[in-house]
Design an enzyme around this catalytic site. Sequence first.
Site, PDB file in Angstrom:
ATOM      1  N   LYS A 121       0.823  -1.207   0.000  1.00 34.01           N
ATOM      2  CA  LYS A 121       0.000   0.000   0.000  1.00 34.01           C
ATOM      3  C   LYS A 121       0.859   1.259   0.000  1.00 34.01           C
ATOM      4  O   LYS A 121       0.516   2.262  -0.647  1.00 34.01           O
ATOM      5  CB  LYS A 121      -0.949  -0.016   1.197  1.00 34.01           C
ATOM      6  CG  LYS A 121      -2.040  -1.070   1.068  1.00 34.01           C
ATOM      7  CD  LYS A 121      -2.726  -1.382   2.383  1.00 34.01           C
ATOM      8  CE  LYS A 121      -3.695  -2.548   2.223  1.00 34.01           C
ATOM      9  NZ  LYS A 121      -4.285  -3.022   3.478  1.00 34.01           N
ATOM     10  N   GLN A 165      -5.005  -1.874   9.681  1.00 34.44           N
ATOM     11  CA  GLN A 165      -4.694  -3.152   9.034  1.00 34.44           C
ATOM     12  C   GLN A 165      -5.220  -4.304   9.872  1.00 34.44           C
ATOM     13  O   GLN A 165      -4.907  -4.421  11.059  1.00 34.44           O
ATOM     14  CB  GLN A 165      -3.180  -3.279   8.828  1.00 34.44           C
ATOM     15  CG  GLN A 165      -2.765  -4.529   8.078  1.00 34.44           C
ATOM     16  CD  GLN A 165      -3.321  -4.563   6.657  1.00 34.44           C
ATOM     17  OE1 GLN A 165      -3.197  -3.597   5.911  1.00 34.44           O
ATOM     18  NE2 GLN A 165      -3.931  -5.681   6.295  1.00 34.44           N
ATOM     19  N   ASP A 188     -11.710   1.721   4.075  1.00 37.00           N
ATOM     20  CA  ASP A 188     -11.780   0.257   4.032  1.00 37.00           C
ATOM     21  C   ASP A 188     -13.221  -0.232   3.955  1.00 37.00           C
ATOM     22  O   ASP A 188     -13.463  -1.401   3.673  1.00 37.00           O
ATOM     23  CB  ASP A 188     -11.097  -0.343   5.265  1.00 37.00           C
ATOM     24  CG  ASP A 188      -9.909  -1.225   4.891  1.00 37.00           C
ATOM     25  OD1 ASP A 188      -9.729  -1.505   3.688  1.00 37.00           O
ATOM     26  OD2 ASP A 188      -9.177  -1.651   5.798  1.00 37.00           O
TER      27      ASP A 188
END
Length: 362
Positions: A121, A165, A188
């Site tokens: 990322k 994450q 997300d």
Amino acid sequence: MSRRMFPVVAALQPIWLRKNFLAQYTSRAFSSQILKSPSLLSLDRADSWCSASKQSDHLAIQECSNNWTAEIIDGKAIAEGIRSRIASEVRQMKELIGEVPSLAVILVGQRRDSQTYVRNKIIASEEVGIRLKMIGLPENCTESEVCNALCRFNEDPSIHGILVQLPLPQHLDEAKILNAISLEKDVDGFHPLNIGSLAMQGMEPLFIPCTPKGCIELLLQSGIEITGKKAVVIGRSNIVGLPKSLLLQRHHATVTVLHAFTKNPEKIAREADILVTAAGVPNLVRASWLKPGAVIVDVGTNPVEDPRSEYGYHLIGDVCFDEATRIASAITPVPGGVGPMTVAMLLYNTLESARRAFKFTY
């Protein structure tokens, strides 16, 4: 109305008002410029059942021969095209208003797969011109430490997207932490209001979770029909399985979800026109699980020790790839399939969030 008040106000409003409010925050035209995925609202149709069941004609399934080989769905190449278009949008934003999107990432612990995802990322963000800030916290950090980091990013107007994450260490309340992310920065797509809007016809989330959205985009860009197909999703996690099943339904597939308590999973999987695996079990799906001509989307990314590899391991999927290529009509590889698309969708969501924040149009 303050944007920060949106989660509270939206939760109190009746459905029809929430629908209109969400629509104001959703850029449909922008999606069509970069992705093939349409607005979910544009997909909504009223179910109209015939009074008598009518059997549909089935396309003949090509019988597998010894030289049959599935088409490889190249997620890396498709993602590169999407990232190129995102980079172009970011450059125009910088030239016209002097601003660029900014993404914040919180990484807890030292999981090798999580470190790989975050590293990818960071590289991808730099390539398209998106600024990225990262905070690394130790495995034994407290929930308060994670929430404090989130709070700082929520209140920072220069941050347009926040990513925690996953998975988190078991001692942390994942639901509580995800719920603490500002809805407008939830790139997300895991905030309860985003997932709830994904589940309901007539609603459209601000952000669709990256991996499920990337899977749909792979299918669409590969010319694979979803409407009317029988789809089976293996796994029901909040990260992939659940939102993927909801998204496939919004695209008018008939969806079955398999999990650890499902009886006869092999038999059910063998009925799938589209099989999505997100179980996290290496080589779980063997040839006997597959319908000839099925399309396979393998979300599994399972690290296997490999001293010859640069990082000491390599990734394999949930599907036994060699067996599947002799039965399926198309399949995503691991790596190089869903993974690059997940990152591309994260960048896309971050760019869209910045466009909303800056009210950027041209």
